[in-house]
Design an enzyme around this catalytic site. Structure first.
Site, PDB file in Angstrom:
ATOM      1  N   ARG A 237     -30.133 -19.323  49.352  1.00 45.96           N
ATOM      2  CA  ARG A 237     -29.793 -18.133  48.584  1.00 45.96           C
ATOM      3  C   ARG A 237     -30.941 -17.136  48.700  1.00 45.96           C
ATOM      4  O   ARG A 237     -32.048 -17.493  49.114  1.00 45.96           O
ATOM      5  CB  ARG A 237     -29.557 -18.496  47.126  1.00 45.96           C
ATOM      6  CG  ARG A 237     -28.290 -19.295  46.869  1.00 45.96           C
ATOM      7  CD  ARG A 237     -28.227 -19.730  45.404  1.00 45.96           C
ATOM      8  NE  ARG A 237     -28.367 -18.578  44.520  1.00 45.96           N
ATOM      9  CZ  ARG A 237     -28.921 -18.629  43.308  1.00 45.96           C
ATOM     10  NH1 ARG A 237     -29.432 -19.755  42.853  1.00 45.96           N
ATOM     11  NH2 ARG A 237     -28.988 -17.542  42.560  1.00 45.96           N
TER      12      ARG A 237
ATOM     13  N   ASP B 257     -27.488 -27.123  40.763  1.00 44.28           N
ATOM     14  CA  ASP B 257     -26.427 -26.156  41.085  1.00 44.28           C
ATOM     15  C   ASP B 257     -25.319 -26.764  41.947  1.00 44.28           C
ATOM     16  O   ASP B 257     -24.276 -26.129  42.154  1.00 44.28           O
ATOM     17  CB  ASP B 257     -27.007 -24.968  41.865  1.00 44.28           C
ATOM     18  CG  ASP B 257     -27.937 -24.111  41.020  1.00 44.28           C
ATOM     19  OD1 ASP B 257     -27.798 -24.133  39.787  1.00 44.28           O
ATOM     20  OD2 ASP B 257     -28.811 -23.442  41.601  1.00 44.28           O
TER      21      ASP B 257
ATOM     22  N   SER C  93     -28.725 -20.343  28.753  1.00 43.84           N
ATOM     23  CA  SER C  93     -28.227 -21.694  28.944  1.00 43.84           C
ATOM     24  C   SER C  93     -27.629 -22.248  27.661  1.00 43.84           C
ATOM     25  O   SER C  93     -28.341 -22.402  26.659  1.00 43.84           O
ATOM     26  CB  SER C  93     -29.375 -22.607  29.406  1.00 43.84           C
ATOM     27  OG  SER C  93     -29.058 -23.966  29.202  1.00 43.84           O
TER      28      SER C  93
ATOM     29  N   ARG D 163     -30.794 -12.587  30.489  1.00 39.51           N
ATOM     30  CA  ARG D 163     -30.335 -12.624  31.880  1.00 39.51           C
ATOM     31  C   ARG D 163     -31.370 -12.026  32.802  1.00 39.51           C
ATOM     32  O   ARG D 163     -32.352 -11.435  32.376  1.00 39.51           O
ATOM     33  CB  ARG D 163     -28.999 -11.878  32.006  1.00 39.51           C
ATOM     34  CG  ARG D 163     -27.928 -12.480  31.114  1.00 39.51           C
ATOM     35  CD  ARG D 163     -26.650 -11.661  31.113  1.00 39.51           C
ATOM     36  NE  ARG D 163     -25.801 -12.129  30.013  1.00 39.51           N
ATOM     37  CZ  ARG D 163     -25.818 -11.626  28.803  1.00 39.51           C
ATOM     38  NH1 ARG D 163     -26.625 -10.620  28.510  1.00 39.51           N
ATOM     39  NH2 ARG D 163     -25.047 -12.119  27.861  1.00 39.51           N
ATOM     40  N   GLY D 164     -31.131 -12.190  34.089  1.00 36.19           N
ATOM     41  CA  GLY D 164     -32.033 -11.636  35.087  1.00 36.19           C
ATOM     42  C   GLY D 164     -32.876 -12.714  35.746  1.00 36.19           C
ATOM     43  O   GLY D 164     -32.860 -13.877  35.349  1.00 36.19           O
ATOM     44  N   ASN D 165     -33.636 -12.304  36.772  1.00 31.54           N
ATOM     45  CA  ASN D 165     -34.513 -13.261  37.440  1.00 31.54           C
ATOM     46  C   ASN D 165     -35.746 -13.533  36.588  1.00 31.54           C
ATOM     47  O   ASN D 165     -35.896 -12.965  35.487  1.00 31.54           O
ATOM     48  CB  ASN D 165     -34.899 -12.764  38.836  1.00 31.54           C
ATOM     49  CG  ASN D 165     -35.624 -11.428  38.808  1.00 31.54           C
ATOM     50  OD1 ASN D 165     -36.332 -11.105  37.860  1.00 31.54           O
ATOM     51  ND2 ASN D 165     -35.463 -10.634  39.851  1.00 31.54           N
ATOM     52  N   VAL D 166     -36.626 -14.389  37.062  1.00 31.69           N
ATOM     53  CA  VAL D 166     -37.789 -14.783  36.263  1.00 31.69           C
ATOM     54  C   VAL D 166     -38.648 -13.577  35.906  1.00 31.69           C
ATOM     55  O   VAL D 166     -39.082 -13.422  34.754  1.00 31.69           O
ATOM     56  CB  VAL D 166     -38.625 -15.849  37.008  1.00 31.69           C
ATOM     57  CG1 VAL D 166     -39.921 -16.127  36.250  1.00 31.69           C
ATOM     58  CG2 VAL D 166     -37.822 -17.139  37.165  1.00 31.69           C
TER      59      VAL D 166
ATOM     60  N   THR E 153     -37.766 -10.454  35.594  1.00 38.63           N
ATOM     61  CA  THR E 153     -37.057  -9.648  34.598  1.00 38.63           C
ATOM     62  C   THR E 153     -37.153 -10.272  33.219  1.00 38.63           C
ATOM     63  O   THR E 153     -37.394  -9.587  32.216  1.00 38.63           O
ATOM     64  CB  THR E 153     -35.579  -9.477  34.992  1.00 38.63           C
ATOM     65  OG1 THR E 153     -35.502  -8.810  36.255  1.00 38.63           O
ATOM     66  CG2 THR E 153     -34.816  -8.679  33.955  1.00 38.63           C
TER      67      THR E 153
END
Length: 311
Positions: A8, A85, A130, A150-153, A155
């Site tokens: 990814r 995942d 989560s 939300r968002g990437n680490v 963010t």
């Protein structure tokens, strides 16, 4: 011959994949191993509010399907995944090439004040996307408010710094792989928040018929990690976990004895079931199945039915 490895394209996925690529390159004849970014449905949808809560801790293939297709079509020869995942049942024709040595499976709390979880003031706002974390946070600290994050680490950490939250919870493994583990206030004990099944484990998938690559990858296949992951994921599989069901599991081995702990809860934290079993490292899947059936026998069906799982 060049080895093309799929991954990814998120910041964390690329950091993890590069770590694995370097290990594979040492084993691959000629060392010519390259990463190929494959966009998954989860990458496209992950920032949408209604989707984020569904896909977190949810092995539905939303982060793996396109990588599976690229593998089956021959576009790539291997794929790197966070094992949590990956669906508990791999698509036909695909197999595991290796389970890499596990990183710390625990969750990490990062608080703006530097205070640990137990010392956060009542009314503090903790960010997480989560349901598993939310349920266990609410159960341990019903006086705390859980807010979607939300968002990437990057963010998520920026939102914390800007004061949107008093604390956030992330996987310790992800922080470490990004070189940001020092930002964690504390690593949460599994007795407080049990991690997602296989959290901290990276795996490599290959074509089932690719015996040559499987043999090359053998040195990366960590036996301890594999046994623990198999038990945790068997627990998840028997429960048919996924969707938004908060399920946690963590195994550890001592000699030939395997210990497995599990938790099932609803997001409001009002119903939380914990149990554990021990068995043989030679039969990890059987242990996971046994623990899951113990949960179902003791009333977990009620929680699971509330999330659309029927017997």
């Amino acid at each position: 011959m060049r080895l093309i490895i799929g991954t990814r394209g998120s910041q964390l996925a690329l950091a993890q994949a590069e770590m694995v690529r370097l290990q594979i390159a040492k084993l691959w004849p000629g060392g010519d191993a390259l990463l190929e970014v494959v966009k998954t449905l989860g990458d496209h949808l992950g920032t949408q509010p209604l989707v984020q809560g569904v896909i977190e801790d949810s092995p539905q293939g939303i982060f793996t399907r396109e990588l599976d297709e690229a593998l089956l079509s021959g576009k790539i020869r291997a794929a790197i995944h966070s094992l949590k995942d990956v669906p508990t049942q791999l698509p036909a024709g695909i197999a595991y090439g290796a389970f890499l040595k596990r990183e710390d499976p625990r969750d990490a709390l990062i608080s703006k004040s530097g205070k640990p979880f137990i010392e956060l003031p009542a009314g503090s706002r903790i960010g997480t996307s989560s349901p598993r974390r939310e349920a266990q946070i609410r159960a341990a600290r019903p006086d705390i408010t859980v807010v979607p994050l939300r968002g990437n680490v990057d963010t998520r950490l920026r939102k914390l710094k800007e004061g949107e939250f008093d604390a956030i919870v992330l996987a310790a493994a992800g922080l470490k792989r990004l070189g940001r583990e020092k930002e964690a206030t504390e690593l949460l004990s599994p007795e407080v928040i049990l991690p997602a099944p296989a959290q901290g484990v990276l795996c490599i998938t290959i074509l089932e018929k690719d015996g040559e690559l499987r043999d090359i990858l053998k040195p990366l296949d960590d036996a301890y990690t594999k046994v623990c992951a198999q038990a945790e994921r068997a627990f998840l599989k028997t429960l048919q976990g996924g969707c938004r069901i908060p399920v946690g599991a963590l195994a550890r081995a001592e000699g030939e004895t395997l210990f497995l702990s599990g938790v099932i809860a609803n997001p409001n934290g009002e119903q939380v079931m914990r149990d554990s079993r021990k068995g043989s490292t030679l039969k990890p899947a059987e242990l996971g199945d046994e623990l899951a059936k113990a949960f179902l026998k003791n009333g977990a069906q009620e929680i699971l039915n509330g999330f659309g799982r029927t017997s």
